[in-house]
Enzyme design. Structure first.
Site, mmCIF file in Angstrom:
data_model
loop_
_atom_site.group_PDB
_atom_site.id
_atom_site.type_symbol
_atom_site.label_atom_id
_atom_site.label_comp_id
_atom_site.label_asym_id
_atom_site.label_seq_id
_atom_site.Cartn_x
_atom_site.Cartn_y
_atom_site.Cartn_z
ATOM 1 C CE LYS A 72 -1.452 2.161 3.504
ATOM 2 N NZ LYS A 72 -2.009 2.606 4.797
ATOM 3 C CG ASP A 110 -7.231 3.030 2.745
ATOM 4 O OD1 ASP A 110 -8.170 2.639 2.019
ATOM 5 O OD2 ASP A 110 -7.174 4.193 3.189
#
Length: 248
Positions: free
Chosen positions: A142, A160
């Site tokens: 991420k 996320d």
């Protein structure tokens, strides 16, 4: 004759969106109409401070990270300056953030690697290489995707908790893991919306499609969304009679 072990491994099946192509276009067009150029909410001054901010943001709010990094980045906005500041000082600056001791250690370690392994970089720069970024201490998929997107303009999708939730609820990219959701998003997000796609999904999840009480009644894509348990407007829900009235 080739042995069994030489056979290529079967390809993993990538999940599928539950939305039609025109619905995906409508979804992102609606987000674009509301906020044509969404920005990440983590404050930073260059690619390096963006990387550090995202590392610090794990299991923390952007507002909390910004409060801590304003002082930190005013003192150290390059790997060299961060190392000169020292781990104790970094730890003191970010102590209001959860898991701050481990994060401070990772910030120091990734800063040292950037200096040792990429001395050719200008101050404040990081390599435009997602695999390398992922290899740094405290940096996951991420984080690397965020940096590749915001610092270098790549059409990456940083998944996320907000992106994961919205992608599953709407049916845009249903998946049981963040990797599965990312793979679907990479395939179905229209090219013209690729740069800002994950920002729109984050903002939608943070302010409307919330975890506990999604505000479906004011959702701009409610007619597209496949979420079954849409929440009605509380103002339209008949109020319960007062206990005193019941007692009477």
């Amino acid at each position: 004759m080739a042995s069994k072990s030489s056979k290529p491994a079967p390809k993993k099946r990538v999940g599928r969106t539950r939305l039609k192509r025109e619905e995906i276009e409508q979804l992102f067009a609606a987000f674009h109409a509301i906020e044509p150029e969404p920005k990440g909410e983590l404050e930073h001054v260059n690619a390096y401070t963006l990387l550090v901010a995202v590392v610090l943001s794990a299991q923390a709010t952007d507002a909390g990270v910004n409060k801590a990094t304003r002082g930190l980045f005013s003192r150290a906005d390059t790997p060299e300056a961060m190392l000169a500041l020292g781990e104790d000082a970094v730890r003191e600056q970010v102590k209001t953030i959860g898991l701050y001791k481990g994060k401070a250690k990772n910030v120091m370690a990734l800063s040292k690697r950037l200096l040792d392994e990429h001395p050719e970089l200008a101050p404040g720069d990081v390599p435009e290489d997602r695999d390398y970024l992922e290899s740094l201490p405290g940096v996951g998929r991420k984080t690397a995707n965020v940096v590749m997107n915001m610092a270098f303009g790549h059409h990456t999708n940083a998944v996320d908790t907000h992106v994961f939730r919205v992608s599953n609820r709407t049916g845009l990219a249903p998946g049981k893991t963040v990797d599965a959701v990312e793979a679907i998003l990479d395939r179905v997000v229209p090219e013209q919306y690729g740069l800002h796609a994950h920002h729109w999904l984050i903002l939608h999840g943070r302010y409307l499609c919330k975890a506990r009480t999604p505000e479906c009644w004011r959702c701009p894509v409610i007619d597209i969304c496949k979420f079954k348990d849409k929440v009605p407007n509380p103002a339209d829900t008949p109020k319960k009679k007062a206990r005193s009235a019941k007692a009477a």
